[in-house]
Design an enzyme around this catalytic site. Structure first.
Site, mmCIF file in Angstrom:
data_model
loop_
_atom_site.group_PDB
_atom_site.id
_atom_site.type_symbol
_atom_site.label_atom_id
_atom_site.label_comp_id
_atom_site.label_asym_id
_atom_site.label_seq_id
_atom_site.Cartn_x
_atom_site.Cartn_y
_atom_site.Cartn_z
ATOM 1 N N ARG A 1 0.847 -1.196 0.000
ATOM 2 C CA ARG A 1 0.000 0.000 0.000
ATOM 3 C C ARG A 1 0.878 1.240 0.000
ATOM 4 O O ARG A 1 1.166 1.789 -1.033
ATOM 5 C CB ARG A 1 -0.950 -0.029 1.197
ATOM 6 C CG ARG A 1 -2.000 1.076 1.159
ATOM 7 C CD ARG A 1 -3.075 0.852 2.205
ATOM 8 N NE ARG A 1 -4.055 1.917 2.179
ATOM 9 C CZ ARG A 1 -4.020 2.976 2.973
ATOM 10 N NH1 ARG A 1 -3.070 3.101 3.877
ATOM 11 N NH2 ARG A 1 -4.948 3.920 2.891
ATOM 12 N N SER B 1 -12.451 -3.160 -3.766
ATOM 13 C CA SER B 1 -13.091 -2.766 -2.516
ATOM 14 C C SER B 1 -14.582 -2.551 -2.736
ATOM 15 O O SER B 1 -14.991 -1.970 -3.750
ATOM 16 C CB SER B 1 -12.481 -1.459 -1.982
ATOM 17 O OG SER B 1 -11.132 -1.639 -1.637
ATOM 18 N N LYS C 1 -7.047 4.625 7.307
ATOM 19 C CA LYS C 1 -7.095 5.409 6.087
ATOM 20 C C LYS C 1 -8.391 6.199 6.078
ATOM 21 O O LYS C 1 -9.281 5.985 6.902
ATOM 22 C CB LYS C 1 -6.996 4.511 4.853
ATOM 23 C CG LYS C 1 -8.185 3.599 4.627
ATOM 24 C CD LYS C 1 -8.002 2.847 3.314
ATOM 25 C CE LYS C 1 -9.281 2.172 2.884
ATOM 26 N NZ LYS C 1 -9.162 1.552 1.558
#
Length: 212
Positions: free
Chosen positions: A40, A109, A138
C-alpha cells in the site's frame, strides 16, 4: 494463490509499523503465516514504492505468497506482482485484467451490495469489504466506516466471490467476520504495529482458521 484460501492478508503501512521498515514487518508476518501481502504505502513517491515492491516481490516469492499492489496497475506490472487491489475511485477491474492478463489476481473494494455485484460483473477475483469496524488507518467516509459483520454477510450472500473483511480487525473480532461469511481478513495495524508481528500474524491466522 486462490483468494478463497486466504485467511490472513497483510496490508503494509510503514507509518503504522512502530518505527520498523516495511520489509522487516512483512518478513516477520510471512513467517507467521500470512497468506497474501498488499503493498500500500500511499503517500510515498512512486520510485520508493517501486523499490520496496521489488524487495517485497522477492520475500513473497520465496514464501510462495501472492503480492498484491494497491491501486496502481502500472506499479503492479513493474514489480511483477501477482495482482492489484482497486478502490471504487480507481480504474475498473476490466482495465486491470486487460493490462495484467488473465492470470492476475484482481481485487476490488466494496462496501455495499451494488458495488459488490458490479465488481463481480467486471471480473474481480475477490472483494475487500469494509471498513467492517471503525478505523483510522485510512480515510473512510462515515457511511462506510464501520459497516459491521452484517454487511459482510449481505455481500457474501449476494455474490459468488471470496470476501475479505478489512477495517479495524484484530484477533479479538476476526472470528465474527469469518462467521459472517468472509473467507479471511485483511489487517494493517493488528500486525504492523504489534510488538511481535510474527506472533500477531500467527494468532490471527489461528483465530480465522477456527472461524472458517
Amino acid at each position: 494463490m486462490n483468494p478463497t484460501e486466504w485467511r490472513t492478508y497483510l496490508v503494509t503501512q510503514e507509518s503504522r509499523s512502530a518505527g520498523r521498515e516495511t520489509a522487516a514487518v512483512v518478513e516477520a508476518a510471512l513467517s507467521g503465516g500470512v497468506d497474501a501481502v498488499q503493498l500500500r504505502e500511499k503517500g510515498r513517491p512512486a520510485r520508493e514504492r517501486y523499490e520496496l515492491g521489488r524487495r517485497l516481490r522477492d520475500l513473497t516469492a520465496d514464501a510462495g505468497v501472492p503480492l498484491i499492489v494497491n491501486d496502481r496497475i502500472d506499479l503492479a506490472a513493474a514489480v511483477d506482482a501477482d495482482g492489484v487491489h482497486l478502490g471504487q475511485s480507481d480504474l475498473p477491474a476490466e482495465i486491470a485484467r486487460g493490462r495484467l492478463g488473465d492470470e492476475a489476481i484482481v481485487g476490488v473494494s466494496a462496501s455495499t451490495v451494488p458495488e459488490a455485484r458490479a465488481a463481480a460483473e467486471a471480473g474481480a477475483d475477490y472483494l475487500g469489504v469494509g471498513a467492517v469496524y471503525r478505523t483510522g488507518t485510512k480515510d473512510v467516509p462515515d457511511e462506510t466506516n464501520g459497516v459491521g459483520p452484517e454487511r459482510v454477510a449481505a455481500i457474501a450472500d449476494a455474490v459468488d466471490l471470496p470476501v475479505v473483511g478489512i477495517g479495524g480487525i484484530d484477533a479479538g473480532n476476526a472470528g465474527a467476520v469469518t462467521a459472517a461469511g468472509a473467507a479471511g481478513v485483511a489487517v494493517v495495524s493488528a500486525v504492523t504495529a504489534a510488538a511481535d508481528p510474527r506472533a500477531a500474524a500467527a494468532e490471527l491466522r489461528e483465530v480465522v482458521g477456527d472461524g472458517r
